[in-house]
Design a protein around this motif. Structure first.
Motif, PDB file in Angstrom:
ATOM      1  N   ASN A  73      17.770 -33.708 -23.717  1.00 45.15           N
ATOM      2  CA  ASN A  73      18.927 -34.596 -23.794  1.00 45.15           C
ATOM      3  C   ASN A  73      20.218 -33.852 -23.523  1.00 45.15           C
ATOM      4  O   ASN A  73      21.148 -34.400 -22.923  1.00 45.15           O
ATOM      5  CB  ASN A  73      18.989 -35.254 -25.170  1.00 45.15           C
ATOM      6  CG  ASN A  73      17.823 -36.194 -25.418  1.00 45.15           C
ATOM      7  OD1 ASN A  73      16.814 -35.788 -25.965  1.00 45.15           O
ATOM      8  ND2 ASN A  73      17.952 -37.445 -24.994  1.00 45.15           N
ATOM      9  N   VAL A 126      18.190 -29.251 -26.299  1.00 48.68           N
ATOM     10  CA  VAL A 126      18.105 -30.213 -27.392  1.00 48.68           C
ATOM     11  C   VAL A 126      17.287 -31.419 -26.936  1.00 48.68           C
ATOM     12  O   VAL A 126      17.548 -31.980 -25.872  1.00 48.68           O
ATOM     13  CB  VAL A 126      19.505 -30.671 -27.836  1.00 48.68           C
ATOM     14  CG1 VAL A 126      19.399 -31.626 -29.025  1.00 48.68           C
ATOM     15  CG2 VAL A 126      20.397 -29.481 -28.163  1.00 48.68           C
ATOM     16  N   ASN A 145      19.445 -39.081 -35.689  1.00 52.20           N
ATOM     17  CA  ASN A 145      18.130 -39.148 -35.075  1.00 52.20           C
ATOM     18  C   ASN A 145      17.061 -38.569 -36.005  1.00 52.20           C
ATOM     19  O   ASN A 145      17.282 -37.539 -36.642  1.00 52.20           O
ATOM     20  CB  ASN A 145      18.138 -38.370 -33.761  1.00 52.20           C
ATOM     21  CG  ASN A 145      17.211 -38.981 -32.756  1.00 52.20           C
ATOM     22  OD1 ASN A 145      17.480 -40.048 -32.225  1.00 52.20           O
ATOM     23  ND2 ASN A 145      16.088 -38.327 -32.522  1.00 52.20           N
ATOM     24  N   TYR A 202      14.196 -36.998 -35.396  1.00 53.33           N
ATOM     25  CA  TYR A 202      13.746 -35.664 -34.989  1.00 53.33           C
ATOM     26  C   TYR A 202      14.713 -35.113 -33.942  1.00 53.33           C
ATOM     27  O   TYR A 202      14.822 -35.664 -32.842  1.00 53.33           O
ATOM     28  CB  TYR A 202      12.337 -35.720 -34.391  1.00 53.33           C
ATOM     29  CG  TYR A 202      11.256 -36.057 -35.383  1.00 53.33           C
ATOM     30  CD1 TYR A 202      10.601 -35.062 -36.093  1.00 53.33           C
ATOM     31  CD2 TYR A 202      10.890 -37.386 -35.596  1.00 53.33           C
ATOM     32  CE1 TYR A 202       9.606 -35.377 -37.012  1.00 53.33           C
ATOM     33  CE2 TYR A 202       9.897 -37.713 -36.506  1.00 53.33           C
ATOM     34  CZ  TYR A 202       9.261 -36.699 -37.207  1.00 53.33           C
ATOM     35  OH  TYR A 202       8.275 -37.014 -38.102  1.00 53.33           O
ATOM     36  N   THR A 203      15.403 -34.053 -34.287  1.00 49.33           N
ATOM     37  CA  THR A 203      16.275 -33.361 -33.347  1.00 49.33           C
ATOM     38  C   THR A 203      15.771 -31.934 -33.221  1.00 49.33           C
ATOM     39  O   THR A 203      15.883 -31.145 -34.167  1.00 49.33           O
ATOM     40  CB  THR A 203      17.740 -33.363 -33.809  1.00 49.33           C
ATOM     41  OG1 THR A 203      18.187 -34.720 -33.947  1.00 49.33           O
ATOM     42  CG2 THR A 203      18.633 -32.648 -32.811  1.00 49.33           C
ATOM     43  N   SER A 204      15.165 -31.600 -32.084  1.00 51.86           N
ATOM     44  CA  SER A 204      14.573 -30.279 -31.862  1.00 51.86           C
ATOM     45  C   SER A 204      15.485 -29.462 -30.967  1.00 51.86           C
ATOM     46  O   SER A 204      15.939 -29.942 -29.925  1.00 51.86           O
ATOM     47  CB  SER A 204      13.185 -30.411 -31.225  1.00 51.86           C
ATOM     48  OG  SER A 204      12.321 -31.154 -32.059  1.00 51.86           O
ATOM     49  N   MET A 205      15.734 -28.221 -31.369  1.00 52.33           N
ATOM     50  CA  MET A 205      16.586 -27.320 -30.595  1.00 52.33           C
ATOM     51  C   MET A 205      15.868 -25.979 -30.444  1.00 52.33           C
ATOM     52  O   MET A 205      15.280 -25.478 -31.396  1.00 52.33           O
ATOM     53  CB  MET A 205      17.929 -27.118 -31.297  1.00 52.33           C
ATOM     54  CG  MET A 205      18.673 -28.398 -31.599  1.00 52.33           C
ATOM     55  SD  MET A 205      20.246 -28.084 -32.440  1.00 52.33           S
ATOM     56  CE  MET A 205      20.812 -29.758 -32.723  1.00 52.33           C
ATOM     57  N   VAL A 226      16.052 -35.129 -28.615  1.00 52.75           N
ATOM     58  CA  VAL A 226      16.093 -36.060 -29.749  1.00 52.75           C
ATOM     59  C   VAL A 226      15.025 -37.130 -29.527  1.00 52.75           C
ATOM     60  O   VAL A 226      14.873 -37.658 -28.431  1.00 52.75           O
ATOM     61  CB  VAL A 226      17.493 -36.698 -29.915  1.00 52.75           C
ATOM     62  CG1 VAL A 226      18.517 -35.639 -30.239  1.00 52.75           C
ATOM     63  CG2 VAL A 226      17.924 -37.442 -28.661  1.00 52.75           C
ATOM     64  N   GLU A 227      14.256 -37.422 -30.576  1.00 56.03           N
ATOM     65  CA  GLU A 227      13.204 -38.429 -30.483  1.00 56.03           C
ATOM     66  C   GLU A 227      12.896 -38.954 -31.870  1.00 56.03           C
ATOM     67  O   GLU A 227      13.405 -38.433 -32.862  1.00 56.03           O
ATOM     68  CB  GLU A 227      11.958 -37.860 -29.788  1.00 56.03           C
ATOM     69  CG  GLU A 227      11.615 -36.434 -30.161  1.00 56.03           C
ATOM     70  CD  GLU A 227      10.472 -36.327 -31.133  1.00 56.03           C
ATOM     71  OE1 GLU A 227       9.804 -37.351 -31.355  1.00 56.03           O
ATOM     72  OE2 GLU A 227      10.239 -35.244 -31.670  1.00 56.03           O
ATOM     73  N   SER A 228      12.074 -39.989 -31.927  1.00 53.70           N
ATOM     74  CA  SER A 228      11.908 -40.718 -33.176  1.00 53.70           C
ATOM     75  C   SER A 228      10.525 -40.621 -33.798  1.00 53.70           C
ATOM     76  O   SER A 228      10.305 -41.150 -34.876  1.00 53.70           O
ATOM     77  CB  SER A 228      12.226 -42.211 -32.945  1.00 53.70           C
ATOM     78  OG  SER A 228      13.537 -42.395 -32.482  1.00 53.70           O
ATOM     79  N   PRO A 277      22.373 -41.651 -31.267  1.00 50.18           N
ATOM     80  CA  PRO A 277      21.421 -42.431 -32.084  1.00 50.18           C
ATOM     81  C   PRO A 277      21.914 -43.829 -32.420  1.00 50.18           C
ATOM     82  O   PRO A 277      21.123 -44.775 -32.449  1.00 50.18           O
ATOM     83  CB  PRO A 277      21.244 -41.562 -33.337  1.00 50.18           C
ATOM     84  CG  PRO A 277      22.420 -40.669 -33.379  1.00 50.18           C
ATOM     85  CD  PRO A 277      22.794 -40.419 -31.955  1.00 50.18           C
ATOM     86  N   LEU A 292      25.664 -36.223 -30.885  1.00 56.34           N
ATOM     87  CA  LEU A 292      24.662 -36.435 -31.923  1.00 56.34           C
ATOM     88  C   LEU A 292      25.092 -37.526 -32.899  1.00 56.34           C
ATOM     89  O   LEU A 292      24.291 -37.974 -33.716  1.00 56.34           O
ATOM     90  CB  LEU A 292      24.388 -35.129 -32.676  1.00 56.34           C
ATOM     91  CG  LEU A 292      23.678 -34.045 -31.861  1.00 56.34           C
ATOM     92  CD1 LEU A 292      23.375 -32.833 -32.729  1.00 56.34           C
ATOM     93  CD2 LEU A 292      22.396 -34.575 -31.222  1.00 56.34           C
TER      94      LEU A 292
END
Length: 494
Positions: free
Chosen positions: A215, A225, A276, A278-281, A227-229, A267, A263
């Motif tokens: 994203n 980054v 969000n 799940y926010t993975s970095m 972002v997913e749910s 969302p 961010l």
């Protein structure tokens, strides 16, 4: 862009077929209406939403103006963190890079977290042609893949499917892709989600290669980054030994402080959530956790050409929230497949013709896939003036003119089928440039108004077939003004 969707009919024909599907229209009406209402409530909670929207617009515009500098900064930061950066000018080059990277691992399977960039370039098809199978792990993308379907929405790719259809797809297709659906699977959402979880779990635990998009990319640290749910992204990004991320060059933001703005807005605009789930970095690689090898493929594929267009470049601000789709009356009735692109709805109507050009029937028709009501602009969290770009692209289709394609300045010829429109515009330009002729024409039209037909002939029949022609006044405005106000001078200062 990939030719996956090319060859489809122009938007009017595809939309006409979609509008005749009562089930599709019902699915879309319920889904977009629900998302639209929830988003409005989530945005209303934020007192400074207008300020956040303006901040997002300015950050994106600043980044696009200095994109060359920030992309170099991303490359240097990713490389310093242990990653490898690859540059892809188009879809073919990006696919070739990813195929070679997967081949080097010796694997024949990859798991994917939802990525519109890989759909744009047709990566799944390119991998399959080389004997490599890609498994979609986003729930909606899984539904689309199992159903041999195409995504129809940015956020909810299977929005055109209802629960019964999803149940039938799971029952009939899951076994051919891995773990079959449980016996007696119903259309209850919890049961469908559990079936997908069990089906995907074995793939997460087995796969050695993961493919993702991103994203955002933070230039100052080289951090990506996602972002997913659902948590599937977290599994794809951390469990495989090799991670390959295909990211459009416009996804970069300069600093972590800039990321903070998006961010908050993403969302709420997309899933109507305050933050969000799940926010993975991740930044490069580490010896202790996550993939041992990380490759970043920076994708152009028409973005530099779009950047050269002073009006159209604002489409590159898009953060893929899908808010414009959910408020669009055209999308709600026609669905996403009619747009012939991985990018449907209002944003697709301005992005696809710029990335792919307007040479095909579908791309030359997309700028007309709108009523220009402006609802898309009102909800866009980065203030993309989609109606402005639509009108700009309509002019390009009708008139042709200079554009940038593959980095070169070229002159487009006017598209076929618009001769009458061009003639009408030339006539209007001449009339507005000759006040006497305009005044005489207005008087003639007013005096013969009782003889005018109720519908337009020829090409105009399509317009008047669904609209009432305006009733003409008995005299032109200029004559009325002169008769009522002109002699006495009343209201002259207005």
């Amino acid at each position: 862009m990939s030719g996956t969707y090319l060859g489809m009919p122009a938007f009017p024909q595809a939309a006409r077929e979609a509008v005749g599907d009562a089930t599709l229209r019902g699915n879309l009406r319920r889904a977009t209406g629900t998302i639209r209402a929830k988003r409005a409530a989530a945005v209303a909670e934020v007192s400074d939403w207008a300020a956040l929207r303006e901040a997002g617009r300015r950050i994106k515009d600043h980044t696009l103006r200095h994109l060359d500098r920030y992309l170099v900064e991303v490359e240097e930061a990713v490389t310093a963190a242990g990653g490898t950066v690859h540059w892809a000018a188009d879809a073919d080059e990006a696919n070739r890079i990813v195929v070679d990277l997967v081949r080097a691992t010796g694997e024949v399977e990859v798991v994917k977290v939802k990525s519109m960039a890989t759909q744009e370039i047709g990566l799944n098809e390119a991998l399959l042609a080389e004997g490599i199978r890609a498994y979609e792990t986003d729930l909606a993308e899984l539904i689309v893949q199992l159903g041999r379907d195409r995504p129809s929405h940015i956020l909810v790719p299977a929005i055109h499917r209802n629960r019964r259809e999803i149940r039938d797809v799971f029952r009939s297709e899951m076994g051919a892709w891995g773990r079959p659906a449980p016996e007696g699977l119903s259309d209850a959402p919890a049961e469908l989600a559990e079936a997908a979880r069990l089906h995907l779990r074995e793939k997460f635990l087995r796969a050695k290669v993961g493919v993702s998009g991103a994203n955002f990319m933070v230039a100052e640290t080289g951090t990506l980054v996602v972002v997913e749910s659902e948590g599937n992204g977290r599994m794809c990004l951390t469990l495989p030994e090799t991670l390959i991320s295909v990211v459009g060059i416009e996804k970069v933001v300069p600093t972590w402080r800039d990321l903070e703005v998006f961010l908050q807005t993403l969302p709420r605009s997309s899933t109507a959530e305050r933050m969000n789930p799940y926010t993975s970095m991740w930044t490069g690689t580490t010896d202790d956790d996550g993939p041992r090898a990380f490759h970043l493929v920076l994708l152009d594929n028409g973005r530099t050409d779009t950047l050269a267009d002073e009006v159209g470049r604002q489409a590159l601000r898009c953060i893929r929230c899908s808010a414009c789709l959910n408020v669009c009356p055209v999308y709600e009735r026609a669905g996403g497949h009619a747009y012939g692109s991985v990018y449907p709805g209002p944003i697709g109507a301005i992005l696809s013709p710029q990335l792919r050009g307007t040479g095909s029937a579908i791309d030359s028709s997309l700028p007309y896939a709108s009523s220009l009501c402006g609802a898309c602009y009102e909800v866009c969290p980065v203030a993309i003036d989609i109606p402005e770009v639509l009108v700009h692209l309509r002019e390009r289709v009708v008139q042709g003119g200079p554009v940038t394609r593959a980095g070169n300045k070229v002159v487009l010829k006017p598209a076929k089928g618009h001769a009458a429109e061009r003639a009408a515009m030339r006539a209007a330009r001449w009339a507005f440039g000759h006040p006497g002729a305009l005044r005489g024409g207005q008087r003639l039209v007013s005096r013969t108004r009782h003889l005018h037909p109720r519908s337009l002939p020829g090409p105009g029949r399509a317009w008047s077939g669904s609209r009432e022609l305006p009733v003409l006044p008995s005299e032109p405005f200029r004559d009325w003004w002169q008769r009522t106000r002109g002699a006495s001078g009343k209201g002259a200062a207005r």
